[in-house]
Scaffold this motif. Sequence first.
Motif, PDB file in Angstrom:
ATOM      1  N   PRO A  14     -46.738 -51.132  10.917  1.00  0.00           N
ATOM      2  CA  PRO A  14     -45.902 -50.451  11.906  1.00  0.00           C
ATOM      3  C   PRO A  14     -46.330 -50.752  13.341  1.00  0.00           C
ATOM      4  N   VAL A  15     -45.334 -50.878  14.228  1.00  0.00           N
ATOM      5  CA  VAL A  15     -45.590 -51.137  15.648  1.00  0.00           C
ATOM      6  C   VAL A  15     -44.769 -50.181  16.513  1.00  0.00           C
ATOM      7  N   ILE A  16     -45.341 -49.879  17.668  1.00  0.00           N
ATOM      8  CA  ILE A  16     -44.633 -49.147  18.719  1.00  0.00           C
ATOM      9  C   ILE A  16     -44.577 -50.087  19.915  1.00  0.00           C
ATOM     10  N   PHE A  17     -43.395 -50.273  20.465  1.00  0.00           N
ATOM     11  CA  PHE A  17     -43.244 -51.057  21.684  1.00  0.00           C
ATOM     12  C   PHE A  17     -43.310 -50.109  22.875  1.00  0.00           C
ATOM     13  N   LEU A  18     -44.149 -50.452  23.848  1.00  0.00           N
ATOM     14  CA  LEU A  18     -44.291 -49.681  25.074  1.00  0.00           C
ATOM     15  C   LEU A  18     -44.082 -50.664  26.222  1.00  0.00           C
ATOM     16  N   SER A  19     -42.960 -50.522  26.931  1.00  0.00           N
ATOM     17  CA  SER A  19     -42.592 -51.536  27.922  1.00  0.00           C
ATOM     18  C   SER A  19     -42.319 -50.909  29.280  1.00  0.00           C
ATOM     19  N   PHE A  20     -42.444 -51.724  30.320  1.00  0.00           N
ATOM     20  CA  PHE A  20     -42.256 -51.257  31.690  1.00  0.00           C
ATOM     21  C   PHE A  20     -41.367 -52.207  32.476  1.00  0.00           C
ATOM     22  N   SER A  21     -40.421 -51.646  33.204  1.00  0.00           N
ATOM     23  CA  SER A  21     -39.610 -52.355  34.190  1.00  0.00           C
ATOM     24  C   SER A  21     -38.935 -53.584  33.571  1.00  0.00           C
ATOM     25  N   GLY A  35     -31.080 -49.844  34.128  1.00  0.00           N
ATOM     26  CA  GLY A  35     -30.036 -50.845  33.994  1.00  0.00           C
ATOM     27  C   GLY A  35     -30.111 -51.675  32.725  1.00  0.00           C
ATOM     28  N   VAL A  36     -31.103 -51.405  31.872  1.00  0.00           N
ATOM     29  CA  VAL A  36     -31.260 -52.171  30.641  1.00  0.00           C
ATOM     30  C   VAL A  36     -30.621 -51.391  29.491  1.00  0.00           C
ATOM     31  N   HIS A  86     -32.942 -41.560  35.367  1.00  0.00           N
ATOM     32  CA  HIS A  86     -32.842 -40.970  34.030  1.00  0.00           C
ATOM     33  C   HIS A  86     -31.375 -40.821  33.616  1.00  0.00           C
ATOM     34  N   TRP A  87     -30.595 -40.199  34.471  1.00  0.00           N
ATOM     35  CA  TRP A  87     -29.189 -39.930  34.160  1.00  0.00           C
ATOM     36  C   TRP A  87     -28.400 -41.227  33.979  1.00  0.00           C
ATOM     37  N   SER A  88     -28.524 -42.158  34.953  1.00  0.00           N
ATOM     38  CA  SER A  88     -27.736 -43.387  34.891  1.00  0.00           C
ATOM     39  C   SER A  88     -28.184 -44.303  33.749  1.00  0.00           C
ATOM     40  N   SER A  89     -29.458 -44.301  33.435  1.00  0.00           N
ATOM     41  CA  SER A  89     -29.947 -45.120  32.321  1.00  0.00           C
ATOM     42  C   SER A  89     -29.507 -44.554  30.976  1.00  0.00           C
TER      43      SER A  89
END
Length: 190
Positions: free
Chosen positions: A69-76, A106-107, A125-128
């Motif tokens: 099992p993996v967890i992806f933790l990503s930024f920007s 935007g992603v 938060h809202w727009s994403s």
Amino acid sequence: MSIIICPGIHEPDLTESFILECLDPSFDSLKRQNQGKVLIYPGHSLLALSSLHIVQFLGDRLQHELKSPVIFLSFSAGVVGAIGAACAWQLLGGNVKAFIAIDGWGVPLSGNFPIHRMSHDYFTHWSSSLLGGGHNNFYAEPPVDHLSMWRSPQKVKGCWVDSSVEVSASPVRLTASEFLHILVTRYEEN
């Protein structure tokens, strides 16, 4: 379980700060159990956008242990490459426990695994959230600058919101690092 960290396009020092200030305490139990790995994808340039390179990195590091099992933790900008890599890893037979996007504004995010968004302000938060995300998300309140989410999440105060809960329910107040710790602990136990 492995944690796959996909930084954005920024100085590598910011990722080191993130790990020292936020992740080390969260992953102590994984280290003690000798069953977890924290893998940092080294693509801090435009390679942060490359799902293919992230999947190759995972294959090399995990020796193609797809069921691990993996967890992806990503930024920007790293969210762009990481979401594609998470979906590809799962299509290859991999076990994606969760995907956490920190300030991936935007992603579009979708996948057959739990997705969580963390944002530096309520507007992001809202727009994403219009572009996909899970039930448990976080936004900074008061707002902070974009890089603060990665540089010093232990100092970023904000709200944990659960879109599956009634709108009138008050959001839970905590720091970004506390929110991450709760998520990682939840996926460690399940």
